[in-house]
Design an enzyme around this catalytic site. Structure first.
Site, PDB file in Angstrom:
ATOM      1  N   THR A  11       0.814  -1.223   0.000  1.00 58.46           N
ATOM      2  CA  THR A  11       0.000   0.000   0.000  1.00 58.46           C
ATOM      3  C   THR A  11       0.840   1.262   0.000  1.00 58.46           C
ATOM      4  OG1 THR A  11      -1.802  -1.111   1.132  1.00 58.46           O
ATOM      5  CG2 THR A  11      -1.744   1.265   1.343  1.00 58.46           C
ATOM      6  N   ASP A  55       1.575  -6.413  -4.643  1.00 60.32           N
ATOM      7  CA  ASP A  55       0.732  -6.467  -3.443  1.00 60.32           C
ATOM      8  C   ASP A  55       1.243  -7.674  -2.657  1.00 60.32           C
ATOM      9  OD1 ASP A  55      -1.508  -7.377  -1.735  1.00 60.32           O
ATOM     10  OD2 ASP A  55      -2.648  -5.825  -2.773  1.00 60.32           O
ATOM     11  N   SER A  56       1.428  -7.541  -1.360  1.00 59.67           N
ATOM     12  CA  SER A  56       2.086  -8.627  -0.627  1.00 59.67           C
ATOM     13  C   SER A  56       1.230  -9.884  -0.514  1.00 59.67           C
ATOM     14  CB  SER A  56       2.566  -8.156   0.747  1.00 59.67           C
ATOM     15  OG  SER A  56       1.509  -8.097   1.664  1.00 59.67           O
ATOM     16  N   THR A  87       1.490  -4.844   4.074  1.00 60.73           N
ATOM     17  CA  THR A  87       1.306  -5.308   5.452  1.00 60.73           C
ATOM     18  C   THR A  87       0.728  -6.726   5.531  1.00 60.73           C
ATOM     19  OG1 THR A  87      -0.883  -4.278   5.556  1.00 60.73           O
ATOM     20  CG2 THR A  87       0.979  -2.983   6.369  1.00 60.73           C
ATOM     21  N   ASP A  88       0.001  -7.133   4.476  1.00 56.15           N
ATOM     22  CA  ASP A  88      -0.747  -8.394   4.578  1.00 56.15           C
ATOM     23  C   ASP A  88       0.121  -9.600   4.941  1.00 56.15           C
ATOM     24  OD1 ASP A  88      -2.988  -6.963   3.973  1.00 56.15           O
ATOM     25  OD2 ASP A  88      -3.198  -7.698   1.918  1.00 56.15           O
ATOM     26  N   THR A 275      -0.800 -22.576  19.309  1.00 53.25           N
ATOM     27  CA  THR A 275      -2.138 -22.187  19.769  1.00 53.25           C
ATOM     28  C   THR A 275      -2.840 -21.220  18.800  1.00 53.25           C
ATOM     29  OG1 THR A 275      -3.408 -21.117  21.524  1.00 53.25           O
ATOM     30  CG2 THR A 275      -1.181 -20.308  21.202  1.00 53.25           C
ATOM     31  N   GLN A 276      -4.175 -21.310  18.792  1.00 53.70           N
ATOM     32  CA  GLN A 276      -4.981 -20.357  18.019  1.00 53.70           C
ATOM     33  C   GLN A 276      -5.074 -19.009  18.738  1.00 53.70           C
ATOM     34  OE1 GLN A 276      -8.868 -22.061  17.307  1.00 53.70           O
ATOM     35  NE2 GLN A 276      -8.008 -23.900  16.367  1.00 53.70           N
TER      36      GLN A 276
HETATM   37  N1  ASP Z   1      -2.736  -5.524   0.244  1.00 51.31           N
HETATM   38  C1  ASP Z   1      -1.678  -4.651   0.702  1.00 51.31           C
HETATM   39  C2  ASP Z   1      -0.395  -5.450   0.696  1.00 51.31           C
HETATM   40  O1  ASP Z   1      -0.190  -6.249   1.580  1.00 51.31           O
HETATM   41  C3  ASP Z   1      -1.993  -4.136   2.066  1.00 51.31           C
HETATM   42  C4  ASP Z   1      -0.957  -3.213   2.673  1.00 51.31           C
HETATM   43  O2  ASP Z   1       0.134  -3.002   2.187  1.00 51.31           O
HETATM   44  O3  ASP Z   1      -1.264  -2.646   3.731  1.00 51.31           O
HETATM   45  O4  ASP Z   1       0.405  -5.308  -0.189  1.00 51.31           O
END
Ligand code: ASP
Length: 339
Positions: A11, A55-56, A87-88, A275-276
């Protein structure tokens, strides 16, 4: 002081597609043009980028290898590395890199943002600048303050292989539930020197980027049928399973369940109990339900995260280890991933 930015996408560098209005990764030049303050930092910054940035959600072990190789090639020429990443799957990449970069003594700081860098309220600018400052930070002996893979997000620096994405919309998106923050980001960057990782020896960096993807996560739910369980445990070619159990590592006591798991273990599949719960870990001697699971040959993952457990299995099997050697290493902390 020289820092290398490795831009993979996410992102932070995305722009809106004019037709679909969906966010999609864009060029590094666009990203850096939006952070003119970077020029005020008193160190040299170079960059390399994924072509194209991604995109990750599309991140794969081959991309982890690409990042690790970029670090290896540039290790002697730079004092630190900042990886810009979506972030994903950031916590998976951070965990994978922590294993792949053996004997790391320089900072590898991963960051990204929840809002694109071009947005007025972006968190990307602050995260990028702080990540660069953390990568450049030195201790009183002139050594890198951070000598491990870490995630910088909003107010905290977390150990990479301890962190998990906790929120899809908060700026404070990451947390390591079983390990204290490595630093608090406020008016100053306050490092917790007791929490920072220090490798016991000073051997040269060794990068191992072969990851074996014959692994999977199996999450228990009440009502899971014998058919479903058998089907998953007989996934063709599978070598390692992260079994996400209830509470302190508990699972059903049904004979069909325990027999199916024991049979999978007897076929050489390494099954790790994780663990969950988002906090705490496996204590498989606490309840009869955890105890009976450990008697099938499932090993305890302690307080390891799912992200670290699955990437550690990929890494160990990637080194062509047999099941019993993988089990031995899964029980041991390699680079701060478990208590
Ligand atoms: N879908 C984006 C990614 O992981 C989300 C992000 O970066 O916050 O590339």
């Amino acid at each position: 002081m020289k820092i290398l930015i490795i831009y993979t996408g996410g992102t932070i560098g995305m722009i809106e597609n004019p037709d679909t209005h969906a966010l999609q990764p864009f060029d590094f030049d666009h990203l850096i043009d939006n952070v003119p303050k970077v020029k005020k930092l008193a160190f040299e910054i170079d960059h390399v980028q994924f072509s194209p940035p991604i995109d990750s959600a599309n991140m794969k072990p081959s991309h982890w290898a690409e990042i690790a190789i970029a670090i290896e090639r540039n290790y002697d020429r730079y004092d630190g590395f900042v990886v810009l990443h979506g972030t994903d799957t950031m916590a998976y990449t951070a965990s994978a890199l922590s294993f792949m970069l053996e004997n790391l003594h320089k900072p590898v700081i991963i960051t990204g943002s929840q809002l694109p860098i071009g947005e007025v309220r972006t968190d990307g600018e602050e995260n990028l600048i702080t990540a660069l400052q953390v990568a450049a930070a030195r201790d009183s002996h002139g050594e890198s303050m951070v000598q491990e893979v870490a995630i910088l997000f909003e107010n905290y620096l977390w150990r990479g292989n301890r962190a998990t994405k906790m929120s899809a919309d908060n700026f404070d998106a990451f947390k390591s539930n079983n390990y204290p923050p490595l630093a608090h980001i406020g008016l100053d960057i306050e490092f917790d020197t007791d929490a920072l990782y220090r490798s016991p020896d000073r051997r040269p960096l060794k990068v191992r980027h072969e990851m074996d993807t014959a692994v999977m996560v199996l999450e228990l739910t009440p009502g899971m049928t014998e058919f479903t369980l058998q089907h998953l445990l007989h996934t063709p070619g599978i070598k390692g399973i992260v079994l996400k159990t209830f509470g302190a590592g508990n699972a059903p006591c049904d004979t069909w369940f325990l027999e199916a798991v024991a049979e999978a273990v007897s076929r050489g599949i390494v099954i790790v109990n994780v663990t969950q719960c988002v906090n705490g870990g496996v204590n498989d001697s606490l309840y009869a339900t955890g105890n009976s699971l450990s008697r099938t040959g499932v090993i305890s993952g302690g307080d390891i995260t799912v992200e670290a457990a699955i990437t550690k299995l990929m890494y160990l099997f990637g080194m062509q280890m047999d099941s019993s050697t993988v089990k031995t290493y899964m029980r041991h902390c390699l680079c701060g991933e478990q208590s």
